[in-house]
Design a protein around this motif. Structure first.
Motif, PDB file in Angstrom:
ATOM      1  N   ARG A 166       0.821  -1.227   0.000  1.00 37.13           N
ATOM      2  CA  ARG A 166       0.000   0.000   0.000  1.00 37.13           C
ATOM      3  C   ARG A 166       0.846   1.263   0.000  1.00 37.13           C
ATOM      4  NH1 ARG A 166      -2.364  -2.921   4.223  1.00 37.13           N
ATOM      5  NH2 ARG A 166      -1.495  -1.436   5.734  1.00 37.13           N
ATOM      6  N   ASP A 170      -3.649  -6.579  -0.801  1.00 33.93           N
ATOM      7  CA  ASP A 170      -2.935  -5.301  -0.945  1.00 33.93           C
ATOM      8  C   ASP A 170      -1.543  -5.617  -1.498  1.00 33.93           C
ATOM      9  OD1 ASP A 170      -5.160  -4.258   0.283  1.00 33.93           O
ATOM     10  OD2 ASP A 170      -4.215  -3.992   2.235  1.00 33.93           O
ATOM     11  N   VAL A 180      -8.007   1.374   6.653  1.00 38.78           N
ATOM     12  CA  VAL A 180      -7.409   0.469   5.663  1.00 38.78           C
ATOM     13  C   VAL A 180      -8.388  -0.626   5.265  1.00 38.78           C
ATOM     14  CG1 VAL A 180      -5.615  -1.281   5.316  1.00 38.78           C
ATOM     15  CG2 VAL A 180      -5.030   0.913   6.375  1.00 38.78           C
ATOM     16  N   ARG A 189     -10.187  -1.060   1.596  1.00 34.06           N
ATOM     17  CA  ARG A 189      -9.930  -2.281   0.830  1.00 34.06           C
ATOM     18  C   ARG A 189     -11.242  -2.924   0.384  1.00 34.06           C
ATOM     19  NH1 ARG A 189      -8.020  -5.308   4.658  1.00 34.06           N
ATOM     20  NH2 ARG A 189      -5.832  -4.691   4.385  1.00 34.06           N
ATOM     21  N   VAL A 232      -4.260   0.596  -4.622  1.00 35.05           N
ATOM     22  CA  VAL A 232      -3.926  -0.170  -3.423  1.00 35.05           C
ATOM     23  C   VAL A 232      -3.672   0.751  -2.236  1.00 35.05           C
ATOM     24  CG1 VAL A 232      -2.338  -1.881  -2.455  1.00 35.05           C
ATOM     25  CG2 VAL A 232      -2.935  -1.974  -4.871  1.00 35.05           C
ATOM     26  N   ASN A 233      -3.118   1.925  -2.494  1.00 30.60           N
ATOM     27  CA  ASN A 233      -2.854   2.889  -1.438  1.00 30.60           C
ATOM     28  C   ASN A 233      -4.161   3.323  -0.774  1.00 30.60           C
ATOM     29  OD1 ASN A 233      -2.661   6.144  -0.968  1.00 30.60           O
ATOM     30  ND2 ASN A 233      -0.807   5.087  -0.292  1.00 30.60           N
ATOM     31  N   THR A 234      -4.187   3.384   0.555  1.00 33.72           N
ATOM     32  CA  THR A 234      -5.436   3.677   1.278  1.00 33.72           C
ATOM     33  C   THR A 234      -5.976   5.057   0.955  1.00 33.72           C
ATOM     34  OG1 THR A 234      -4.787   2.195   3.087  1.00 33.72           O
ATOM     35  CG2 THR A 234      -6.489   3.829   3.563  1.00 33.72           C
ATOM     36  N   ARG A 248      -7.512   4.886  -2.412  1.00 35.76           N
ATOM     37  CA  ARG A 248      -8.747   4.105  -2.352  1.00 35.76           C
ATOM     38  C   ARG A 248      -9.885   4.909  -1.744  1.00 35.76           C
ATOM     39  NH1 ARG A 248      -6.575  -1.832  -0.135  1.00 35.76           N
ATOM     40  NH2 ARG A 248      -6.445  -2.855  -2.189  1.00 35.76           N
TER      41      ARG A 248
END
Length: 623
Positions: A366, A457, A524, A528, A539-541, A544
């Motif tokens: 992430r 992730d 997180v 996801r 993928v990075n919170t 997202r």
């Protein structure tokens, strides 16, 4: 006509007149201009032009045969290549100033070199001027884009950004009067070898004019040479205190989309000018002292030392107040570079038996690694047709063991849960990884899914990056329409509630909260779940939260609140991790009441934002 050049013109003019800017020029005039050039030969790999040359002579080149590459600019950017009829360096033709780029022969080259008074002859041609104006505008836009990227990127970490902006800008400022003509101002710039002048006085600046302005707003529009410079100047340029830092100037320029900032002293007099290019160079070179040695490391031992230096650098810039989002990207970039260089060194001694890709999972996947982290990695490969998969796998496991050992030496501890590529269960073929994802997605109990979430992730670090993309596409295809899987993920995510107290601000255990499990994980997990449900590849919170917030029609203010809350909790977690390196206590155990009053209030509101996200998750999936 130069007798050495005349024989070759007839065979080459036909090719040139088909390319811009020569297409708009009369054939006879083009031949005359070329006759004033010299022809030079450059061997492959030779440096034709660099910033130092620009300070000594005013020249440009036209490629007659071969290819030339430009180097410089933003880190990681591809090197633009020029072919036949290409002209360089565009950025220095007007004033011969420091272009900031180097040009290298990609292969053996023949070039026309234009220099001295011959440059002015070319500048008198309208098609050439129009092309030059467009080329400079394109470069300006590229620099502006790079500025925004740099201001919001990992390069903001460098200590150089704390230096005063006057240390990188022009301190010899020339002023002209508003009534002076374009011709007079152009002469001043040419005589002094400068690219801009102020209009007015040092105490009362009315505008600024650059060489680009003279071309785009004057010559390209065919204004008379007698036109007052006030008609092409940029009026009321922004003035800032001359004590402003490079970082502050970059923010000011990026937010306002300014090309120049005037530096004004306490007495109200302009004492310097900082341009976009000045800031671009300062930031482009910013973390080169950290990145370059890693990229060029000759051994694992070298990387062990460099990793320690990089950690110290990260601790320093974070302590100095670097934004958490920028810091995490910086850390991720450094860690990625270390991993890539290790793999380059290891595969040089142990050639891989098949195409492969090294994968990062969890926080590394992430791009959210902090000061206290361990390894979470895997490997995907595609065996040759007819090969014994077990034999190929064993070769990759040997490489993975070497890599995990090397990472451990570089400060990335081994994963206690054995989530490492040296684990045969995580060193799989592409087909095996796809089957593994399918089995996880089709699980029927929360417990069966719980231990697999870290693998959702992931991102590629080195090798055949498309393998990871195929894995991601397969995962999202499997999840599509699988409401049971999303429901089970939601059950797991809702097992932990934000630690907001009923009778007090926080619900603590022995006066502490786990700022990972009860903090960052709240955001997180939810990010996801919605990313998988909505088919979002990020993928990075933070990314997202921004993307899925739009997909689920969350308000703009709510999305901003989600990201701000995540950033705040993440910042506190990193501060706690950093403190744990010296106090020896738990890296994730935080006493919220040790924070000041304002920080406590912000933390509580951040947890309330997480609660809002959980309520939405309950509404959508926990039925």
């Amino acid at each position: 006509m130069n007798s050495n050049i005349e024989p070759i013109l007839a065979s080459e003019l036909d090719a040139l007149v088909c390319a811009s800017p020569f297409a708009g020029m009369e054939r006879s005039r083009l031949a005359t201009l070329l006759s004033g050039c010299s022809i030079v030969f450059q061997r492959q790999g030779s440096r034709i032009f660099d910033p130092g040359i620009a300070l000594r002579e005013r020249s440009f080149w036209i490629i007659r045969q071969g290819r030339v590459a430009r180097s410089g600019g933003s880190a990681g950017a591809a090197s633009p290549q020029l072919g036949v009829a290409g002209i360089f360096p565009v950025e220095s033709i007007l004033d011969g100033g420091d272009a900031g780029y180097a040009y290298v022969a990609e292969e053996d080259c023949y070039l026309w070199r234009v220099e001295g008074t011959a440059v002015d002859a070319w500048l008198s041609e309208q098609p050439f001027l129009r092309w030059l104006a467009e080329a400079l505008q394109a470069q300006l836009q590229a620099i502006q884009h790079s500025m925004v990227e740099l201001v919001h990127s990992r390069q903001l970490a460098d200590q150089a950004l704390a230096l005063p902006a006057r240390s990188i800008g022009a301190t010899q400022v020339t002023c002209v009067l508003p009534g002076q003509t374009l011709q007079e101002v152009a002469s001043v710039m040419s005589e002094q070898g400068i690219g801009s002048v102020l209009v007015g006085t040092h105490e009362a600046v009315e505008g600024i004019v650059t060489a680009t302005d003279l071309v785009r707003r004057g010559i390209a529009l065919r204004l008379p040479d007698s036109t007052p410079v006030s008609e092409v100047m940029t009026s009321n340029p922004v003035e800032v205190d001359d004590s402003i830092s490079v970082f502050g100037a970059a923010i000011e320029m990026a937010q306002g989309k300014y090309r120049h900032l005037l530096l004004k002293n306490s007495e109200g007099s302009v004492v310097g000018v900082v341009s976009e290019r000045d800031l671009f160079r300062a930031q482009q070179q910013g973390v080169s002292h950290v990145f370059r040695p890693i990229d060029e490391a000759a051994s694992v031992d070298d990387l062990v030392e460099l990793a320690a230096t990089a950690r110290e650098f990260g601790q320093r810039v974070f302590s100095q107040g670097m934004d958490v989002s920028q810091f995490l990207r910086l850390t991720s970039s450094i860690n990625d570079r270390i991993a890539k260089r290790l793999l380059e060194l290891l595969t040089a001694h142990r050639p891989p038996p098949a195409p492969f890709c090294w994968l990062a999972f969890g926080s590394e996947g992430r791009e959210e690694q902090g000061f206290v982290t361990d390894q979470d990695n895997g490997l995907v490969f595609v065996p040759p047709a007819g090969a014994d998969v077990a034999v190929v796998r064993e070769a990759f496991l040997a490489l993975a063991r070497d890599m995990n050992d090397a990472l451990d030496r570089c400060g990335f501890e081994r994963c206690k849960g054995n989530i490492m590529a040296s684990n045969p269960d995580l060193c799989l073929t592409l087909a095996e990884w796809k089957a593994r994802f399918s089995s996880w997605v089709r699980a029927t109990t929360p417990t069966a899914i719980l231990n697999s979430t870290i693998f959702f992730d992931f991102r590629p670090i080195y090798g055949e990056m498309q393998f990871a993309e195929e894995m991601r596409d397969h995962l999202l295809d499997e999840v599509k329409g699988n409401s049971i899987f999303i429901h089970l993920l939601a059950i797991n995510a809702l097992e932990v509630a934000p630690p907001v107290g009923r009778l007090s601000r926080f619900a603590t255990v022995n006066g502490k909260i786990d700022v990972k499990t009860q903090g960052t994980r709240l955001f997180v997990d939810i990010a996801r779940i919605y990313a998988l449900a909505c088919g979002v590849k990020a993928v990075n919170t933070e990314q997202r939260l921004a993307l899925v917030g739009q997909r689920i029609k969350r308000s703009v203010s709510a999305i901003r609140g989600d990201i701000a809350a995540f950033h705040h909790v993440q910042t506190l977690r990193l501060q706690r991790q950093l403190a744990s390196l010296s106090d020896g206590e738990s890296a994730n155990s935080l006493d919220p009441y040790a924070l000041d009053e304002l920080q406590q209030r912000i933390l509580r509101e951040s947890f309330r934002q997480a609660d809002s996200l959980q309520e939405r998750l309950k509404l959508d999936y926990k039925r």
